[in-house]
Design a protein around this motif. Sequence first.
Motif, PDB file in Angstrom:
ATOM      1  N   ILE A  23      52.421  42.159  16.000  1.00 42.02           N
ATOM      2  CA  ILE A  23      52.374  42.872  14.712  1.00 42.02           C
ATOM      3  C   ILE A  23      53.548  42.409  13.859  1.00 42.02           C
ATOM      4  CG2 ILE A  23      52.516  45.140  13.596  1.00 42.02           C
ATOM      5  CD1 ILE A  23      49.906  44.746  15.152  1.00 42.02           C
ATOM      6  N   GLU A  24      53.242  41.893  12.684  1.00 51.32           N
ATOM      7  CA  GLU A  24      54.303  41.346  11.828  1.00 51.32           C
ATOM      8  C   GLU A  24      54.724  42.287  10.709  1.00 51.32           C
ATOM      9  OE1 GLU A  24      52.953  37.534  10.490  1.00 51.32           O
ATOM     10  OE2 GLU A  24      52.941  36.705  12.505  1.00 51.32           O
ATOM     11  N   ALA A  60      59.398  43.449  13.088  1.00 55.44           N
ATOM     12  CA  ALA A  60      58.332  43.461  12.066  1.00 55.44           C
ATOM     13  C   ALA A  60      58.881  43.999  10.750  1.00 55.44           C
ATOM     14  CB  ALA A  60      57.173  44.341  12.540  1.00 55.44           C
ATOM     15  N   ALA A  61      58.338  43.492   9.638  1.00 60.91           N
ATOM     16  CA  ALA A  61      58.601  44.132   8.343  1.00 60.91           C
ATOM     17  C   ALA A  61      58.072  45.552   8.447  1.00 60.91           C
ATOM     18  CB  ALA A  61      57.888  43.370   7.236  1.00 60.91           C
ATOM     19  N   ALA A  62      58.814  46.515   7.946  1.00 61.56           N
ATOM     20  CA  ALA A  62      58.377  47.899   8.154  1.00 61.56           C
ATOM     21  C   ALA A  62      58.849  48.761   6.994  1.00 61.56           C
ATOM     22  CB  ALA A  62      58.942  48.438   9.469  1.00 61.56           C
ATOM     23  N   PHE A  63      57.906  49.477   6.389  1.00 65.37           N
ATOM     24  CA  PHE A  63      58.272  50.346   5.263  1.00 65.37           C
ATOM     25  C   PHE A  63      57.299  51.510   5.146  1.00 65.37           C
ATOM     26  CE2 PHE A  63      54.936  48.757   2.371  1.00 65.37           C
ATOM     27  CZ  PHE A  63      54.651  47.512   2.924  1.00 65.37           C
ATOM     28  N   ALA A  98      51.454  37.895   6.384  1.00 62.47           N
ATOM     29  CA  ALA A  98      51.519  38.414   7.755  1.00 62.47           C
ATOM     30  C   ALA A  98      50.195  38.123   8.450  1.00 62.47           C
ATOM     31  CB  ALA A  98      51.791  39.917   7.758  1.00 62.47           C
ATOM     32  N   GLU A  99      50.291  37.901   9.755  1.00 63.84           N
ATOM     33  CA  GLU A  99      49.089  37.601  10.559  1.00 63.84           C
ATOM     34  C   GLU A  99      48.363  38.891  10.938  1.00 63.84           C
ATOM     35  OE1 GLU A  99      47.076  34.398  12.764  1.00 63.84           O
ATOM     36  OE2 GLU A  99      48.900  34.226  11.605  1.00 63.84           O
ATOM     37  N   HIS A 100      49.140  39.849  11.445  1.00 64.11           N
ATOM     38  CA  HIS A 100      48.577  41.141  11.866  1.00 64.11           C
ATOM     39  C   HIS A 100      49.425  42.248  11.260  1.00 64.11           C
ATOM     40  CE1 HIS A 100      47.508  38.474  15.364  1.00 64.11           C
ATOM     41  NE2 HIS A 100      46.326  38.896  14.958  1.00 64.11           N
ATOM     42  N   VAL A 101      48.763  43.182  10.593  1.00 64.34           N
ATOM     43  CA  VAL A 101      49.470  44.308   9.971  1.00 64.34           C
ATOM     44  C   VAL A 101      48.969  45.606  10.580  1.00 64.34           C
ATOM     45  CG1 VAL A 101      49.986  45.504   7.808  1.00 64.34           C
ATOM     46  CG2 VAL A 101      49.666  43.018   7.805  1.00 64.34           C
ATOM     47  N   LEU A 102      49.906  46.477  10.944  1.00 63.51           N
ATOM     48  CA  LEU A 102      49.536  47.817  11.423  1.00 63.51           C
ATOM     49  C   LEU A 102      49.708  48.802  10.268  1.00 63.51           C
ATOM     50  CD1 LEU A 102      48.832  49.633  13.938  1.00 63.51           C
ATOM     51  CD2 LEU A 102      51.291  50.090  14.082  1.00 63.51           C
ATOM     52  N   VAL A 103      48.630  49.499   9.938  1.00 65.69           N
ATOM     53  CA  VAL A 103      48.677  50.532   8.902  1.00 65.69           C
ATOM     54  C   VAL A 103      48.535  51.888   9.598  1.00 65.69           C
ATOM     55  CG1 VAL A 103      47.564  51.489   6.855  1.00 65.69           C
ATOM     56  CG2 VAL A 103      47.602  49.001   7.211  1.00 65.69           C
ATOM     57  N   VAL A 104      49.492  52.759   9.383  1.00 69.68           N
ATOM     58  CA  VAL A 104      49.456  54.083  10.014  1.00 69.68           C
ATOM     59  C   VAL A 104      49.528  55.161   8.932  1.00 69.68           C
ATOM     60  CG1 VAL A 104      50.578  55.642  11.673  1.00 69.68           C
ATOM     61  CG2 VAL A 104      50.671  53.162  12.035  1.00 69.68           C
ATOM     62  N   GLY A 105      48.639  56.136   9.032  1.00 72.58           N
ATOM     63  CA  GLY A 105      48.741  57.335   8.196  1.00 72.58           C
ATOM     64  C   GLY A 105      49.085  58.482   9.130  1.00 72.58           C
ATOM     65  N   ALA A 106      50.227  59.121   8.924  1.00 70.20           N
ATOM     66  CA  ALA A 106      50.664  60.164   9.869  1.00 70.20           C
ATOM     67  C   ALA A 106      51.289  61.327   9.109  1.00 70.20           C
ATOM     68  CB  ALA A 106      51.675  59.592  10.865  1.00 70.20           C
ATOM     69  N   ASP A 107      50.865  62.518   9.414  1.00 69.20           N
ATOM     70  CA  ASP A 107      51.489  63.685   8.794  1.00 69.20           C
ATOM     71  C   ASP A 107      51.457  64.880   9.723  1.00 69.20           C
ATOM     72  OD1 ASP A 107      52.640  63.336   6.151  1.00 69.20           O
ATOM     73  OD2 ASP A 107      50.675  62.543   5.613  1.00 69.20           O
ATOM     74  N   ALA A 137      45.295  51.595  11.887  1.00 68.05           N
ATOM     75  CA  ALA A 137      44.376  50.450  11.864  1.00 68.05           C
ATOM     76  C   ALA A 137      45.176  49.167  11.983  1.00 68.05           C
ATOM     77  CB  ALA A 137      43.589  50.442  10.556  1.00 68.05           C
ATOM     78  N   VAL A 138      44.587  48.183  12.642  1.00 63.46           N
ATOM     79  CA  VAL A 138      45.158  46.835  12.656  1.00 63.46           C
ATOM     80  C   VAL A 138      44.316  45.976  11.709  1.00 63.46           C
ATOM     81  CG1 VAL A 138      45.595  44.767  14.026  1.00 63.46           C
ATOM     82  CG2 VAL A 138      46.055  47.038  14.995  1.00 63.46           C
ATOM     83  N   VAL A 139      44.994  45.299  10.793  1.00 57.75           N
ATOM     84  CA  VAL A 139      44.325  44.407   9.836  1.00 57.75           C
ATOM     85  C   VAL A 139      44.738  42.969  10.155  1.00 57.75           C
ATOM     86  CG1 VAL A 139      44.132  43.779   7.385  1.00 57.75           C
ATOM     87  CG2 VAL A 139      44.230  46.193   8.050  1.00 57.75           C
ATOM     88  N   ALA A 140      43.741  42.081  10.196  1.00 53.95           N
ATOM     89  CA  ALA A 140      44.005  40.666  10.521  1.00 53.95           C
ATOM     90  C   ALA A 140      43.149  39.777   9.633  1.00 53.95           C
ATOM     91  CB  ALA A 140      43.687  40.410  11.994  1.00 53.95           C
ATOM     92  N   GLY A 141      43.361  38.478   9.743  1.00 59.73           N
ATOM     93  CA  GLY A 141      42.613  37.531   8.921  1.00 59.73           C
ATOM     94  C   GLY A 141      41.149  37.439   9.327  1.00 59.73           C
ATOM     95  N   SER A 142      40.332  36.917   8.405  1.00 58.62           N
ATOM     96  CA  SER A 142      38.905  36.828   8.656  1.00 58.62           C
ATOM     97  C   SER A 142      38.354  35.593   7.941  1.00 58.62           C
ATOM     98  CB  SER A 142      38.241  38.100   8.130  1.00 58.62           C
ATOM     99  OG  SER A 142      36.848  37.969   8.109  1.00 58.62           O
ATOM    100  N   ASP A 143      37.197  35.103   8.441  1.00 56.82           N
ATOM    101  CA  ASP A 143      36.567  33.929   7.824  1.00 56.82           C
ATOM    102  C   ASP A 143      36.009  34.235   6.433  1.00 56.82           C
ATOM    103  OD1 ASP A 143      34.738  35.690   8.839  1.00 56.82           O
ATOM    104  OD2 ASP A 143      33.369  34.172   9.628  1.00 56.82           O
ATOM    105  N   ARG A 144      35.798  35.523   6.146  1.00 56.16           N
ATOM    106  CA  ARG A 144      35.312  35.951   4.825  1.00 56.16           C
ATOM    107  C   ARG A 144      35.845  37.363   4.580  1.00 56.16           C
ATOM    108  NH1 ARG A 144      31.365  39.646   5.634  1.00 56.16           N
ATOM    109  NH2 ARG A 144      30.308  39.603   7.645  1.00 56.16           N
ATOM    110  N   PRO A 145      35.804  37.834   3.321  1.00 54.78           N
ATOM    111  CA  PRO A 145      36.338  39.183   3.074  1.00 54.78           C
ATOM    112  C   PRO A 145      35.513  40.255   3.798  1.00 54.78           C
ATOM    113  CG  PRO A 145      36.041  37.968   1.014  1.00 54.78           C
ATOM    114  CD  PRO A 145      35.358  37.167   2.088  1.00 54.78           C
ATOM    115  N   ARG A 146      36.174  41.040   4.622  1.00 55.79           N
ATOM    116  CA  ARG A 146      35.526  42.183   5.267  1.00 55.79           C
ATOM    117  C   ARG A 146      36.224  43.474   4.826  1.00 55.79           C
ATOM    118  NH1 ARG A 146      32.439  39.884   9.877  1.00 55.79           N
ATOM    119  NH2 ARG A 146      33.007  37.699   9.917  1.00 55.79           N
ATOM    120  N   ILE A 147      37.149  43.337   3.889  1.00 57.84           N
ATOM    121  CA  ILE A 147      37.749  44.478   3.173  1.00 57.84           C
ATOM    122  C   ILE A 147      37.553  44.165   1.688  1.00 57.84           C
ATOM    123  CG2 ILE A 147      39.873  45.746   2.630  1.00 57.84           C
ATOM    124  CD1 ILE A 147      40.980  44.865   5.365  1.00 57.84           C
ATOM    125  N   GLY A 148      36.889  45.059   0.985  1.00 52.33           N
ATOM    126  CA  GLY A 148      36.639  44.831  -0.439  1.00 52.33           C
ATOM    127  C   GLY A 148      37.891  45.070  -1.264  1.00 52.33           C
TER     128      GLY A 148
END
Length: 342
Positions: free
Chosen positions: A81-82, A111-114, A139-148, A172-183
């Motif tokens: 996770i970068e 990892a970059a973290a904010f 970044a190659e792999h990004v971890l997105v966390v929503g926590a409250d 969620a873990v977000v990574a690269g893809s051969d085509r857009p799978r996130i709009g």
Amino acid sequence: MIAARSARPGARVVAVDGVRGAEAVPNAALAPAIDSSDEWIRSRTGIVTRARAGAGVSMLDLAEAAGRRAIERAGLEPAQIEAVILGSVTHFSQTPAAAPALAERLGARGAAAFDISAACAGYCYGIGLADALVRSGGAEHVLVVGADKLSEFVDPADRSISFLLGDGAGAAVVAGSDRPRIGPTVWGSDGAKARHVGQDIDFREAVATGVWPTLRQDGPTVYKWAVFEMAKVALEAIAAAGLTPDQIEVFVPHQANLRIIEQQVKRIGLGLDVIVAKDIVETGNTSAASVPLAIERLGRERPGLGGKLALQIGFGAGLAYAAQVVELPPAPAGQTIHQPNN
Ligand SMILES: CC(C)(COP(=O)(O)OP(=O)(O)OC[C@H]1O[C@@H](n2cnc3c(N)ncnc32)[C@H](O)[C@@H]1OP(=O)(O)O)[C@@H](O)C(=O)NCCC(=O)NCCS
């Protein structure tokens, strides 16, 4: 000449997972203090129970548990996770941010973290940022966390919002893809309405008065904004993805109120066969965790959603909002809800 990293054709959500507070608090436990009833809360909000964590569990504990599960589900080592993006409004320090500590706990050292403070839009803001980071080669792999852990800011005598709120974290873990799978992310804010939902007093006033801050909202104003304005934003996100409402297969709105969700379905023009996330019934409103937790539940309860087109939208204090269409990741393999110990 300055060299740039090479861009990728697309990004995708590889895995989503989450954890809820261990206690299911029923309406009847809260109703007497606000002169309400189980019937009123069910019929006006759809909520039957809200998940709340015990005193020994912090927002960061929830975030760590959710992040760990998402990384495992993605089949990655934490060190891969970068970047760690944490959406939360219940971190107790102005600085340092909670994300670097989260990265350290998870083993994503360096990892970059904010943190981002976009309240109930935090997760969808984070997915928009992760999508852009991955596509740009940042970044190659990004971890997105929503926590409250909203229970630390509730006022049991408040009729405006406290009875809606729960505790949890989704990741969620977000990574690269051969085509857009996130709009494309359609996002924005309306600061003119900032006073309609949020913390009632700032920390200077809290120190001066010795009164702990809590959350308040002008429910009917926020309700109308959520139904009318957010339906427009949802339609923009569908169009930005090059789609039409009849192509949306799953709808995952912020879990604020079941009546809002039902009104949004109608106003967006989603078909009767669209699967609509209704995690609010048992979990309540968990702010930044609400969208990923709703996805986590759908994955468990409805196997086979992997690859389906889901419209997700977060909205809340700020007022801030973000929406995007995503291809859902493969469903969890028969897991049960993990709840950190109290
Ligand atoms: C908070 C919310 C559930 C209140 O429901 P509502 O239908 O708008 O209720 P209203 O405020 O219009 O009040 C209707 C009546 O219920 C009463 N009431 C309000 N809150 C009540 C409560 N908690 N319990 C019992 N009665 C309540 C009011 O006094 C009013 O009574 P009256 O008709 O005799 O005057 C709703 O406005 C809401 O969900 N708002 C948006 C929430 C949201 O999206 N937040 C986003 C930030 S995350």
